[in-house]
Design a protein around this motif. Structure first.
Motif, PDB file in Angstrom:
ATOM      1  N   THR A  79     -15.853 -35.123  -7.581  1.00  0.00           N
ATOM      2  CA  THR A  79     -14.799 -34.336  -8.230  1.00  0.00           C
ATOM      3  C   THR A  79     -14.814 -32.899  -7.725  1.00  0.00           C
ATOM      4  N   CYS A  80     -16.014 -32.354  -7.544  1.00  0.00           N
ATOM      5  CA  CYS A  80     -16.149 -30.976  -7.046  1.00  0.00           C
ATOM      6  C   CYS A  80     -15.563 -30.838  -5.648  1.00  0.00           C
ATOM      7  N   ARG A  81     -15.607 -31.895  -4.865  1.00  0.00           N
ATOM      8  CA  ARG A  81     -15.101 -31.849  -3.484  1.00  0.00           C
ATOM      9  C   ARG A  81     -13.571 -31.753  -3.427  1.00  0.00           C
ATOM     10  N   VAL A  82     -12.921 -32.345  -4.407  1.00  0.00           N
ATOM     11  CA  VAL A  82     -11.467 -32.522  -4.274  1.00  0.00           C
ATOM     12  C   VAL A  82     -10.650 -31.670  -5.227  1.00  0.00           C
ATOM     13  N   SER A  83     -11.254 -31.121  -6.264  1.00  0.00           N
ATOM     14  CA  SER A  83     -10.465 -30.414  -7.280  1.00  0.00           C
ATOM     15  C   SER A  83     -11.172 -29.133  -7.720  1.00  0.00           C
ATOM     16  N   MET A  84     -10.406 -28.044  -7.809  1.00  0.00           N
ATOM     17  CA  MET A  84     -10.953 -26.772  -8.260  1.00  0.00           C
ATOM     18  C   MET A  84     -11.009 -26.751  -9.786  1.00  0.00           C
ATOM     19  N   PRO A  85     -12.170 -26.540 -10.381  1.00  0.00           N
ATOM     20  CA  PRO A  85     -12.251 -26.514 -11.850  1.00  0.00           C
ATOM     21  C   PRO A  85     -11.542 -25.295 -12.430  1.00  0.00           C
ATOM     22  N   ALA A  86     -10.917 -25.458 -13.571  1.00  0.00           N
ATOM     23  CA  ALA A  86     -10.269 -24.354 -14.275  1.00  0.00           C
ATOM     24  C   ALA A  86     -11.314 -23.557 -15.047  1.00  0.00           C
ATOM     25  N   MET A  87     -10.981 -22.316 -15.349  1.00  0.00           N
ATOM     26  CA  MET A  87     -11.861 -21.485 -16.154  1.00  0.00           C
ATOM     27  C   MET A  87     -11.805 -21.941 -17.612  1.00  0.00           C
ATOM     28  N   GLN A  88     -12.971 -22.253 -18.167  1.00  0.00           N
ATOM     29  CA  GLN A  88     -13.072 -22.702 -19.546  1.00  0.00           C
ATOM     30  C   GLN A  88     -13.903 -21.707 -20.347  1.00  0.00           C
ATOM     31  N   SER A  89     -13.487 -21.463 -21.581  1.00  0.00           N
ATOM     32  CA  SER A  89     -14.166 -20.491 -22.432  1.00  0.00           C
ATOM     33  C   SER A  89     -15.585 -20.952 -22.755  1.00  0.00           C
ATOM     34  N   THR A  90     -16.515 -20.003 -22.751  1.00  0.00           N
ATOM     35  CA  THR A  90     -17.910 -20.290 -23.104  1.00  0.00           C
ATOM     36  C   THR A  90     -18.394 -19.441 -24.263  1.00  0.00           C
ATOM     37  N   GLY A  91     -17.529 -18.595 -24.807  1.00  0.00           N
ATOM     38  CA  GLY A  91     -17.958 -17.726 -25.894  1.00  0.00           C
ATOM     39  C   GLY A  91     -16.821 -16.859 -26.367  1.00  0.00           C
ATOM     40  N   PRO A  92     -17.098 -15.956 -27.295  1.00  0.00           N
ATOM     41  CA  PRO A  92     -16.049 -15.088 -27.824  1.00  0.00           C
ATOM     42  C   PRO A  92     -15.554 -14.110 -26.768  1.00  0.00           C
ATOM     43  N   GLY A  93     -14.270 -13.748 -26.895  1.00  0.00           N
ATOM     44  CA  GLY A  93     -13.713 -12.780 -25.962  1.00  0.00           C
ATOM     45  C   GLY A  93     -13.562 -13.371 -24.575  1.00  0.00           C
ATOM     46  N   PRO A  94     -13.510 -12.514 -23.564  1.00  0.00           N
ATOM     47  CA  PRO A  94     -13.274 -12.995 -22.189  1.00  0.00           C
ATOM     48  C   PRO A  94     -14.539 -13.507 -21.519  1.00  0.00           C
ATOM     49  N   GLN A  95     -15.100 -14.609 -22.029  1.00  0.00           N
ATOM     50  CA  GLN A  95     -16.263 -15.236 -21.413  1.00  0.00           C
ATOM     51  C   GLN A  95     -15.882 -16.651 -21.005  1.00  0.00           C
ATOM     52  N   GLY A  96     -16.285 -17.041 -19.793  1.00  0.00           N
ATOM     53  CA  GLY A  96     -15.932 -18.374 -19.345  1.00  0.00           C
ATOM     54  C   GLY A  96     -16.618 -18.743 -18.047  1.00  0.00           C
ATOM     55  N   VAL A  97     -16.446 -19.993 -17.645  1.00  0.00           N
ATOM     56  CA  VAL A  97     -17.023 -20.489 -16.412  1.00  0.00           C
ATOM     57  C   VAL A  97     -16.057 -21.489 -15.780  1.00  0.00           C
ATOM     58  N   ALA A  98     -15.982 -21.469 -14.458  1.00  0.00           N
ATOM     59  CA  ALA A  98     -15.162 -22.423 -13.712  1.00  0.00           C
ATOM     60  C   ALA A  98     -16.100 -23.393 -13.006  1.00  0.00           C
ATOM     61  N   CYS A  99     -16.475 -24.455 -13.703  1.00  0.00           N
ATOM     62  CA  CYS A  99     -17.430 -25.425 -13.146  1.00  0.00           C
ATOM     63  C   CYS A  99     -17.299 -26.744 -13.893  1.00  0.00           C
ATOM     64  N   TYR A 100     -17.334 -27.871 -13.161  1.00  0.00           N
ATOM     65  CA  TYR A 100     -17.305 -29.187 -13.793  1.00  0.00           C
ATOM     66  C   TYR A 100     -18.658 -29.553 -14.410  1.00  0.00           C
ATOM     67  N   HIS A 101     -19.732 -28.945 -13.913  1.00  0.00           N
ATOM     68  CA  HIS A 101     -21.078 -29.305 -14.380  1.00  0.00           C
ATOM     69  C   HIS A 101     -21.855 -28.025 -14.698  1.00  0.00           C
ATOM     70  N   PRO A 102     -21.386 -27.237 -15.708  1.00  0.00           N
ATOM     71  CA  PRO A 102     -22.053 -25.967 -16.000  1.00  0.00           C
ATOM     72  C   PRO A 102     -23.471 -26.169 -16.515  1.00  0.00           C
ATOM     73  N   LEU A 103     -24.283 -25.182 -16.235  1.00  0.00           N
ATOM     74  CA  LEU A 103     -25.659 -25.191 -16.715  1.00  0.00           C
ATOM     75  C   LEU A 103     -25.673 -24.887 -18.208  1.00  0.00           C
ATOM     76  N   GLN A 104     -26.646 -25.437 -18.912  1.00  0.00           N
ATOM     77  CA  GLN A 104     -26.784 -25.197 -20.341  1.00  0.00           C
ATOM     78  C   GLN A 104     -28.162 -24.649 -20.702  1.00  0.00           C
ATOM     79  N   GLU A 105     -29.133 -24.831 -19.826  1.00  0.00           N
ATOM     80  CA  GLU A 105     -30.493 -24.470 -20.180  1.00  0.00           C
ATOM     81  C   GLU A 105     -30.666 -22.957 -20.237  1.00  0.00           C
ATOM     82  N   THR A 106     -31.611 -22.522 -21.041  1.00  0.00           N
ATOM     83  CA  THR A 106     -31.953 -21.104 -21.164  1.00  0.00           C
ATOM     84  C   THR A 106     -33.025 -20.766 -20.135  1.00  0.00           C
ATOM     85  N   VAL A 107     -32.854 -19.616 -19.470  1.00  0.00           N
ATOM     86  CA  VAL A 107     -33.805 -19.208 -18.441  1.00  0.00           C
ATOM     87  C   VAL A 107     -35.123 -18.832 -19.095  1.00  0.00           C
TER      88      VAL A 107
END
Length: 333
Positions: free
Chosen positions: A305-333
């Motif tokens: 999917t990553c090869r053929v389609s550009m992921p849209a920006m999806q909200s990850t929190g309040p305000g202008p926070q987001g990520v454009a990724c089909y498989h975003p990371l979730q773990e805490t550093v």
């Protein structure tokens, strides 16, 4: 969608929506900047990070009308509600310097080598604020004092080649702030400086921001520097925004694999920490990004999917926070 939240946010000093830059005006001309969205609140400092070639500088040169005419700029960039994209040169001249200032990457190249520091610092004061020569000179001395340059009256008569790189950087900050702009775009202002001078410049910008409620866009490739001065960070890759996060979040829970890779490049600060790791591969050449997500050739989480389609920006929190990724990371550093 993230862009909807961003346009609704109040008290904005700068709002960029759908900013794109193409290599020509033909309908099929390749784009080097793709639909960038960004907001900057009054008194806020937003970092824009990414490797060289990711479109950081080009995006903001585009907003200020400083790109060559062969490049086609589209979208919207509103400074306190005033549109800057597509307006005439005369109108832009009233905005540049007066309402938005810019610190360019290489101060010794940006400063005119055949004009004195005083002449270059007094010019915006006389042009934008209508000061007399005597008043402009007095204000120039105040500005050089503000940015921590000793013997400011003597420096007015100096030429750029007669002062150090760190002092040139301080002069560039003074020039950018001369007309008391509402927004300052700082384009890698510490890259060519040693660590001690870097800290001095960051402290200076923090101090000026605290005194004037200045809004700052801080362009850099160094997330360590961003941690020192910024409130939020926008991560760009191959001319696109791939993540927007607040500073605590980007260091504790990065969502995009590219953000994680940038953090892995930082040097270890404690014994036992993993050594820095370089990102394999290279940023694609402008206008030659692969199909799909442009980071997929360098990403360990890549799928078909990553090869053929550009992921849209999806909200990850309040305000202008987001990520454009089909498989975003979730773990805490």
């Amino acid at each position: 969608m993230l862009s909807d939240e961003m346009t609704a946010e109040p008290n904005l000093a700068l709002e960029i929506n759908g900013l794109s830059v193409a290599l020509g005006s033909a309908p099929d001309a390749p784009r080097i900047i793709h639909d960038v969205n960004l907001t900057l609140a009054r008194g806020e400092c937003v970092g824009v990070v990414g490797e060289s070639g990711c479109g950081k500088t080009v995006s903001f040169l585009a907003t200020m009308g400083l790109l060559p005419g062969v490049l086609k700029v589209s979208g919207s960039a509103r400074l306190a509600g005033q549109e800057m994209i597509g307006v005439g040169e005369r109108q832009l001249e009233r905005i540049r310097g007066r309402k938005v200032g810019m610190i360019f990457q290489d101060p010794q190249s940006a400063l005119n080598p055949v004009r004195t520091i005083g002449a270059q610092l007094m010019e915006p004061l006389r042009l934008h604020l209508g000061m007399t020569r005597a008043a402009a000179e007095a204000r120039a001395i105040e500005l050089l004092t503000l940015v921590g340059i000793p013997a400011p009256r003597d420096r007015l008569r100096a030429y750029p080649h007669e002062i150090s790189g760190g002092t040139c950087q301080r002069v560039m900050i003074a020039v950018a702030l001369a007309s008391e702009p509402e927004v300052l775009i700082a384009d890698e202002p510490t890259t060519a400086l040693d660590a001690t001078v870097q800290l001095q410049v960051l402290d200076l910008l923090r101090s000026i921001q605290a005194q004037t409620s200045l809004s700052i866009i801080f362009i850099t490739h160094d997330l360590g520097v961003v941690a020192e001065i910024c409130d939020r960070v926008v991560v760009m890759y191959a001319g696109r925004t791939v993540e927007v996060q607040d500073i605590p979040g980007v260091f504790s829970t990065p969502h995009h694999p590219y953000t994680r890779a940038l953090l892995d490049c930082l040097p270890a600060l404690e014994i036992g920490q993993a050594p820095p790791r370089a990102i394999s591969g290279d940023v694609p050449m402008p206008g030659r990004a692969p199909s799909g997500c442009p980071f997929h050739p360098r990403c360990s989480r890549m799928t078909e999917t990553c090869r053929v389609s550009m992921p849209a920006m999806q909200s990850t929190g309040p305000g202008p926070q987001g990520v454009a990724c089909y498989h975003p990371l979730q773990e805490t550093v």
